[in-house]
Design a protein around this motif. Structure first.
Motif, mmCIF file in Angstrom:
data_model
loop_
_atom_site.group_PDB
_atom_site.id
_atom_site.type_symbol
_atom_site.label_atom_id
_atom_site.label_comp_id
_atom_site.label_asym_id
_atom_site.label_seq_id
_atom_site.Cartn_x
_atom_site.Cartn_y
_atom_site.Cartn_z
ATOM 1 N N ILE A 266 0.864 -1.338 0.130
ATOM 2 C CA ILE A 266 -0.087 0.099 -0.056
ATOM 3 C C ILE A 266 0.801 1.343 0.158
ATOM 4 N N VAL A 267 1.761 1.074 0.739
ATOM 5 C CA VAL A 267 3.043 2.587 1.018
ATOM 6 C C VAL A 267 3.377 2.450 -0.288
ATOM 7 N N SER A 268 3.846 1.484 -1.194
ATOM 8 C CA SER A 268 4.737 1.592 -2.451
ATOM 9 C C SER A 268 3.874 2.170 -3.380
ATOM 10 N N VAL A 269 2.481 1.760 -3.467
ATOM 11 C CA VAL A 269 1.335 2.052 -4.234
ATOM 12 C C VAL A 269 1.087 3.623 -4.304
ATOM 13 N N ALA A 270 0.884 3.983 -3.025
ATOM 14 C CA ALA A 270 0.887 5.491 -2.807
ATOM 15 C C ALA A 270 1.855 6.269 -3.129
ATOM 16 N N ALA A 271 3.061 5.783 -3.085
ATOM 17 C CA ALA A 271 4.464 6.539 -3.425
ATOM 18 C C ALA A 271 4.305 6.589 -5.058
ATOM 19 N N VAL A 272 4.009 5.563 -5.814
ATOM 20 C CA VAL A 272 3.866 5.519 -7.141
ATOM 21 C C VAL A 272 2.992 6.470 -7.682
ATOM 22 N N VAL A 273 1.862 6.507 -7.064
ATOM 23 C CA VAL A 273 0.666 7.272 -7.382
ATOM 24 C C VAL A 273 1.006 8.867 -7.095
ATOM 25 N N PHE A 274 1.633 9.307 -6.033
ATOM 26 C CA PHE A 274 1.738 10.475 -5.946
ATOM 27 C C PHE A 274 3.184 11.185 -6.433
ATOM 28 N N LEU A 275 3.722 10.045 -7.003
ATOM 29 C CA LEU A 275 5.051 10.802 -7.988
ATOM 30 C C LEU A 275 4.933 11.764 -8.933
ATOM 31 N N PRO A 276 4.027 11.346 -9.933
ATOM 32 C CA PRO A 276 3.952 12.150 -11.151
ATOM 33 C C PRO A 276 3.307 13.519 -10.659
ATOM 34 N N PRO A 277 2.303 13.658 -9.803
ATOM 35 C CA PRO A 277 1.999 14.870 -9.196
ATOM 36 C C PRO A 277 3.174 15.790 -8.528
ATOM 37 N N THR A 278 3.809 15.088 -7.935
ATOM 38 C CA THR A 278 5.017 15.768 -7.269
ATOM 39 C C THR A 278 5.988 16.329 -8.321
ATOM 40 N N LEU A 279 6.056 15.404 -9.540
ATOM 41 C CA LEU A 279 7.242 15.799 -10.466
ATOM 42 C C LEU A 279 6.391 17.289 -11.042
ATOM 43 N N VAL A 280 5.289 17.113 -11.301
ATOM 44 C CA VAL A 280 4.739 18.448 -12.011
ATOM 45 C C VAL A 280 4.762 19.810 -11.238
ATOM 46 N N ALA A 281 4.504 19.413 -9.782
ATOM 47 C CA ALA A 281 4.441 20.572 -8.681
ATOM 48 C C ALA A 281 6.090 21.206 -8.811
ATOM 49 N N SER A 282 6.997 20.089 -8.855
ATOM 50 C CA SER A 282 8.417 20.390 -8.741
ATOM 51 C C SER A 282 8.862 21.166 -10.049
ATOM 52 N N ILE A 283 8.251 20.840 -11.238
ATOM 53 C CA ILE A 283 8.681 21.397 -12.606
ATOM 54 C C ILE A 283 8.105 22.938 -12.515
ATOM 55 N N TYR A 284 6.861 22.959 -11.957
ATOM 56 C CA TYR A 284 6.209 24.556 -11.903
ATOM 57 C C TYR A 284 6.750 25.105 -10.621
ATOM 58 N N GLY A 285 7.476 24.628 -9.880
ATOM 59 C CA GLY A 285 7.831 25.370 -8.508
ATOM 60 C C GLY A 285 9.191 25.921 -8.707
#
Length: 324
Positions: A266-285
């Motif tokens: 569950i922790v691994s899936v949650a990390a994978v799911v939230f990785l792309p949004p984190t990448l998008v937020a990092s780019i526009y940050g």
């Protein structure tokens, strides 16, 4: 303390006075004997009785031997066997002519139940040999009862392992910890009972040879033979229970691993799911000057939408692949 029994109307009776009924005594039970009591019995028997240290020796030659026409037999017996932590201690049986002497430093339940039964009913306890055989039968019956209780407890533990009533992972983990403790106690109890049965099996073989040298006691010989078969069957059953406990222990550890793997999944899936949004937020940050989206009116909602879509797509893909 010394308890002496005499035969009266084919039943055992507690002797009123050891000195007055000395010639009629067929069984003397020494419980935590003092030095004076040991000396009294040694003078009575004409042979030395083993000390507690000698009784605790594990060599066969120290537990089963003949000395001055007296047969010395020592077996390890449990007391307080109704709990999962019995007291294991040796008991020595001394058989000489028509007299049985038992030396012990704890209180196995058979030593309480057998005299009461022999006092109320005529069960053939008319000599030291028959009393010894009857006492051994009572001991084996008691060990059988303990193994039956262990077997029932193991069945309940098996249901707790494979049919858990709890649904929360944290609650199941706590239950598994208790199950591991219970399995450890059952294994310790079963191991102790098996050791006791092994010592009784050797004692029964030695007693059979001793009775074979006598001219009388055919019934006692047959009972000892039956006793040996019972002890052998109980030993096999104790070995089976030990193997089953080992299986349940492995199963419990496997269930704990499954629970832990599920949490990690569950922790691994949650990390994978939230990785792309984190990448998008990092780019526009990033604070670069040449970023056209920073001055775009729809830049903020588009970025939010892109983060939501990038989170939903991996989750949908995992569900479609059957990984969730």
């Amino acid at each position: 303390m010394i308890k002496a029994f005499v035969v009266e109307n084919d039943r055992l009776r507690l002797a009123d006075s050891i000195s007055a009924e000395k010639d009629s005594i067929v069984w003397a039970d020494l419980f935590n004997p003092t030095k004076q009591e040991e000396a009294e019995v040694e003078q009575w028997l004409g042979v030395g009785v083993p000390t507690r240290e000698e009784m605790e020796e594990i060599e066969i030659s120290s537990r089963l031997y003949v000395e001055d026409s007296a047969y010395f037999m020592t077996a390890t017996l449990p007391s307080q066997a109704d709990s999962d932590d019995p007291v294991m201690s040796p008991v020595t049986f001394v058989l000489r002519r028509n007299l049985l002497v038992t030396i012990r430093y704890h209180e196995p339940k058979a030593f309480l139940a057998f005299p009461l039964r022999a006092e109320k009913a005529a069960i053939g306890c008319t000599s030291g040999e028959t009393i010894l055989v009857g006492l051994l039968e009572a001991i084996v019956d008691r060990l059988a009862d303990v193994l039956e209780r262990v077997s029932r407890d193991i069945e309940l533990l098996s249901k707790d392992i494979f049919n858990p009533t709890a649904t929360k992972a944290s609650k199941r983990d706590r239950d598994f910890q208790q199950i591991l403790k219970d399995l450890g106690r059952k294994e310790s109890l079963t191991s102790n009972i098996r050791d006791s049965l092994t010592s009784l099996q050797r004692l029964a073989g030695f007693l059979a040879n001793a009775l074979a040298q006598g001219k009388n006691g055919k019934d006692a010989k047959a009972r000892v033979k039956t006793l040996s078969r019972d002890v052998l069957s109980l030993t096999d059953h104790a070995s089976f229970l030990s193997q089953k406990i080992t299986f349940l222990l492995d199963a419990t550890l496997g269930m704990i691993n499954i629970e832990q793997n599920g949490i990690i999944k569950i922790v691994s899936v949650a990390a994978v799911v939230f990785l792309p949004p984190t990448l998008v937020a990092s780019i526009y940050g990033m604070n670069f000057d040449l970023m056209p989206e920073l001055k775009w009116d729809l830049g903020y909602p588009v970025a939010l939408g892109l983060m939501v879509v990038s989170a939903i797509l991996p989750f949908w893909w995992f569900r479609r692949r059957g990984w969730l």
